[in-house]
Design an enzyme around this catalytic site. Structure first.
Site, short mmCIF file in Angstrom:
data_model
loop_
_atom_site.label_atom_id
_atom_site.label_comp_id
_atom_site.label_asym_id
_atom_site.label_seq_id
_atom_site.Cartn_x
_atom_site.Cartn_y
_atom_site.Cartn_z
N LEU A 62 0.78 -1.03 0.10
CA LEU A 62 -0.04 0.01 0.22
C LEU A 62 0.94 1.26 -0.05
CD1 LEU A 62 -2.95 1.28 0.61
CD2 LEU A 62 -2.21 1.19 3.11
N CYS A 63 0.37 2.23 -0.69
CA CYS A 63 1.05 3.61 -0.67
C CYS A 63 0.07 4.57 -0.82
CB CYS A 63 2.32 3.65 -1.59
SG CYS A 63 1.57 3.76 -3.49
N HIS A 64 0.27 5.92 -1.20
CA HIS A 64 -0.67 6.95 -1.36
C HIS A 64 -1.69 6.54 -2.61
CE1 HIS A 64 -2.29 10.78 -1.31
NE2 HIS A 64 -2.17 11.06 -2.52
N GLY B 47 -0.47 4.02 -5.33
CA GLY B 47 -0.08 2.58 -6.14
C GLY B 47 1.43 2.62 -6.53
N ILE C 18 -4.07 4.28 -0.33
CA ILE C 18 -4.93 4.55 0.80
C ILE C 18 -5.79 5.43 0.30
CG2 ILE C 18 -3.49 6.56 1.41
CD1 ILE C 18 -4.31 4.71 4.41
#
Length: 175
Positions: free
Chosen positions: A67-69, A71, A96
């Site tokens: 997971l990141c901001h 992708g 997220i």
């Protein structure tokens, strides 16, 4: 590509975030502002097979969800893991932001922070403006600074990578 990309509604079709192994690769500042309580945090700049194995301890999850901001950084982390761990790697598409859109109750928001993307835009804009002003009032050679930043932005857009973002992620205010 040995990893898959799934939308949050597919990832959490029969599960909640607490039921799956989620690894968040955003910066510490980003996680402080908004996070999934059950996610393990390993910033991309320190991410490796060893740090992942230490973070998940003795768990042997069938799938690890990155997971990141949005992708992109999760995909970079997935590429680092290719063929090096027995678990399947899944990048959560949309990061997220997409999870929060799907179910806002899962995401804890603690405050405001300036995202790496915004920091890059602020820094690039400052450098371009400085180059133009110094070119006008000091010496015309300073216009090269604006050209250099513009070339860097073009390269970043073409390659979908950002050296300035990686540098800013290592700054003390993002720790």
């Amino acid at each position: 590509m040995n990893y898959s990309i799934e939308k949050p509604d597919q990832v959490f079709l029969n599960h909640t975030p607490a039921d799956v192994c989620i690894v968040d690769v955003r910066t510490t500042a980003e996680v402080k502002a908004k996070f999934l309580p059950s996610a393990v945090h390993i910033p991309l700049q320190t991410f490796s097979v060893n740090t992942l194995q230490q973070a998940i301890n003795e768990q042997k999850p069938e799938k690890i969800f990155l997971l990141c901001h949005s992708g992109r950084r999760a995909e970079m982390a997935a590429k680092q893991l290719e063929g090096q761990i027995p678990s399947s790697i899944v990048v959560i598409e949309g990061g997220i932001q997409a999870i929060e859109k799907m179910n806002p109750n899962w995401v804890v928001t603690q405050g405001k922070t300036v995202s790496i993307e915004r920091q890059v835009r602020i820094a690039a804009g400052t450098l371009v403006l400085s180059g133009v002003l110094a070119g006008l009032f000091v010496h015309s050679a300073w216009f090269a600074l604006s050209g250099f930043v513009g070339a860097g932005l073009m390269f970043s857009g073409i390659t979908d990578s950002c050296a300035m973002g990686l540098i800013l992620a290592k700054m003390p205010w993002n720790k």
